[in-house]
Design a protein around this motif. Structure first.
Motif, PDB file in Angstrom:
ATOM      1  N   ALA A  38      40.764  31.731  35.990  1.00  0.00           N
ATOM      2  CA  ALA A  38      41.310  31.751  36.457  1.00  0.00           C
ATOM      3  C   ALA A  38      40.696  32.319  38.037  1.00  0.00           C
ATOM      4  N   ALA A  39      39.411  32.763  37.838  1.00  0.00           N
ATOM      5  CA  ALA A  39      38.064  32.856  38.832  1.00  0.00           C
ATOM      6  C   ALA A  39      37.677  31.807  39.362  1.00  0.00           C
ATOM      7  N   TRP A  42      40.327  30.636  41.706  1.00  0.00           N
ATOM      8  CA  TRP A  42      40.503  31.423  43.083  1.00  0.00           C
ATOM      9  C   TRP A  42      39.363  31.459  43.889  1.00  0.00           C
ATOM     10  N   ASN A  45      39.891  27.854  45.632  1.00  0.00           N
ATOM     11  CA  ASN A  45      40.793  27.171  46.570  1.00  0.00           C
ATOM     12  C   ASN A  45      40.231  28.282  48.517  1.00  0.00           C
ATOM     13  N   VAL A  46      39.568  29.806  48.300  1.00  0.00           N
ATOM     14  CA  VAL A  46      38.951  30.458  49.059  1.00  0.00           C
ATOM     15  C   VAL A  46      38.504  29.391  50.123  1.00  0.00           C
ATOM     16  N   ASN A  75      41.387  38.166  51.544  1.00  0.00           N
ATOM     17  CA  ASN A  75      40.805  38.057  49.846  1.00  0.00           C
ATOM     18  C   ASN A  75      38.899  38.428  50.592  1.00  0.00           C
ATOM     19  N   LYS A 161      38.065  42.424  39.846  1.00  0.00           N
ATOM     20  CA  LYS A 161      39.735  41.997  39.834  1.00  0.00           C
ATOM     21  C   LYS A 161      39.989  43.221  40.463  1.00  0.00           C
ATOM     22  N   GLY A 165      45.009  40.343  41.226  1.00  0.00           N
ATOM     23  CA  GLY A 165      44.563  39.156  42.120  1.00  0.00           C
ATOM     24  C   GLY A 165      42.751  39.102  42.040  1.00  0.00           C
ATOM     25  N   TYR A 166      41.967  38.537  42.522  1.00  0.00           N
ATOM     26  CA  TYR A 166      40.544  39.151  43.074  1.00  0.00           C
ATOM     27  C   TYR A 166      40.153  39.664  44.255  1.00  0.00           C
TER      28      TYR A 166
END
Lengths: 225, 272
Positions: A38-39, A42, A45-46, A75, A161, A165-166
């Motif tokens: 998941a990280a 993330w 994406n960022v 973010n 976390k 989310g992160y």
């Protein structure tokens, strides 16, 4: 021309060797047991959003900085990073100074990294792995592969976390943690002014003003090559 | 006055000046009643900071008047492929030192890579002017005796910034000296005992500078304290080199509860 031919004939056996080696070395290392997919998603994406902002030639400097600031705001854990960068002087500022510092810090970080990241426009970031650190933190490893044959740059992302989310805390580029680098500069400024917090505020203001007066090379458009 | 006496006299004078500057150049240790400040002072580990800053400015001056113009000229005039060949040639010359340190660290895999690189690049790569080894799965890496000492648990020591040489804390300075003995080029006598090593040092410096023109410019312009930034960059890069590029998740500072309102500053938190 003959030299070119020589190179070509010299490269044929080399290419054969490479093919042989690739078949033996080709298997990628197995994924670590405590990876955090998941990280990784993330970060992917960022970072894509960040590269898009830096590569967008339709934006002028103000527009680029505004978008980058918005991206960081949502973010990154800016308050925690700002606190970290004060090191031993976390308790030094008065409440007013603290608020001013946080505001200047956000602005400063945007200006610095829009400048320093301008080299990475139109490049591709590939996630290479991740691991959990305790229950609430994760490190994601990635690599920037350059299109012009420059050696790839290793980038590690340190995430917290938060609320399901992160949030980004720090980024390590070829071995250097950026927040640690800022902390050493910030504490050094305060130290060299006998613990006076306003010295840091003045330095930050100066840097921001310099950037606005165009003393910094900031835009992707100006970085030819 | 004989020549010897004159030299001895000059030497004594220089020693006096250096000593005076060194004494004047000591950073003031914070009051023992302030544990956070003392801990921060020890973490910074830069007891002769004023002297270091003096040499740092001296190097910046030399950079502005000599190194940077030459490097800019070099980058502008010499085409990329030629500059890359210079780089590959310099890297190949470093192979014996890297091999010695790979071996001393017991990194046999990496020692094998270094030996293979040297063999491939010296032959197929035309005396090191090209780097076919990287494409064959033997990428370049760096080692020096400072790193070897670090793997033997030698601490870095206080920060030290020297004229010309740049950041060289005691461990890395000792390593640098030892590496000269590992280096076959040191023993080459051509037109004088130092011609070859000095030429290599100069060409290497110009090439490295030419590759960092933009980066260093950006760092200088975006730093609130250039000296402290370079100090942090140097130390972090050394740690990274010593760990052979593996970023460790264990040695990171504790930031779990760090914020402006609740947590005590990290520097005060007991670590033991």
């Amino acid at each position: 021309m003959s030299r070119l031919n020589f190179m070509r004939s010299a490269f044929a056996p080399v290419a054969f060797c490479v093919a042989l080696l690739a078949s033996t070395v080709g298997s990628l290392p197995a994924q670590a047991a405590n990876a955090d997919p998941a990280a990784e998603a993330w970060v992917s994406n960022v970072s894509q959003q960040a590269i898009k902002i830096i590569s967008d030639k339709s934006l002028d400097r103000t527009g680029r900085e505004a978008q980058f600031a918005a991206l960081l705001g949502t973010n990154a854990d800016m308050q925690r990073i700002a606190a970290f960068c004060l090191g031993q002087f976390l308790r030094t500022p008065t409440p007013d100074q603290k608020n001013e510092y946080i505001k200047l810090f956000d602005n400063f970080v945007v200006k610095v990294y829009v400048t320093r990241l301008s080299d990475y426009h139109d490049e591709k970031l590939v996630i290479t792995g991740s691991q959990l650190k305790g229950d609430t933190q994760a490190l994601v490893q990635s690599q920037i592969n350059f299109t012009n044959g420059r050696e790839p740059v290793k980038v590690t992302w340190w995430l917290l976390k938060k609320d399901g989310g992160y949030k980004l805390f720090d980024v390590n580029v070829v071995g250097v943690w950026l927040a640690q680098e800022q902390r050493s500069a910030f504490t050094s400024v305060i130290n060299n002014h006998g613990g006076d917090f306003t010295a840091l505020l003045d330095h930050l203001k100066q840097q921001i003003a310099d950037a606005e007066n165009g003393k910094l090379p900031t835009t992707a458009a100006t970085t030819a090559q | 006055m004989t020549v010897v006496a004159r030299i001895a006299n000059a030497g004594a004078k220089t020693a006096c000046i250096v000593l005076a500057v060194a004494l004047a150049g000591c950073a003031t240790r914070p009051d023992a009643s302030n544990p956070a400040a003392v801990k921060a002072f020890e973490e910074t580990n830069d007891p002769i900071e004023p002297l270091n800053r003096y040499f740092f400015e001296l190097n910046r001056f030399l950079d502005i008047i000599i190194l940077k113009p030459v490097a800019t000229w070099y980058q502008g005039v010499v085409p990329d492929p030629a500059r890359n060949s210079v780089r590959h040639f310099m890297d190949n010359l470093d192979s014996p030192v890297i091999l010695a340190n790979d071996s001393l660290q017991g990194e046999w895999g990496r020692a094998g890579v270094t030996a293979s690189r040297f063999g491939i690049n010296t032959t197929i790569g035309v005396l090191g002017l090209f780097d076919p080894a990287t494409g064959m799965g033997y990428p370049q890496h760096d080692e020096d005796f400072g790193q070897t000492l670090a793997t033997w648990d030698t601490p870095e020591g206080p920060y030290l910034f020297l004229p010309i040489l740049g950041p060289k804390p005691p461990r890395d300075l000792a390593g640098y000296a030892v590496d000269q003995f590992f280096d076959p080029l040191t023993y080459i006598y051509w037109n004088g005992p130092y011609t070859v090593p000095v030429a290599r040092f100069v060409v290497n410096g110009v090439d490295i500078r030419s590759r960092n023109l933009k980066t260093l410019d950006q760092i200088e312009r975006t730093s609130v304290d250039y000296y402290a930034t370079v100090r942090s960059l140097y130390r972090q890069m050394r740690v990274n080199e010593i760990a052979n590029g593996n970023v460790s998740s264990e040695k990171l500072p504790d930031i779990e509860n760090l914020n402006f309102d609740t947590n005590e500053p990290q520097a005060v938190a007991p670590t033991k």
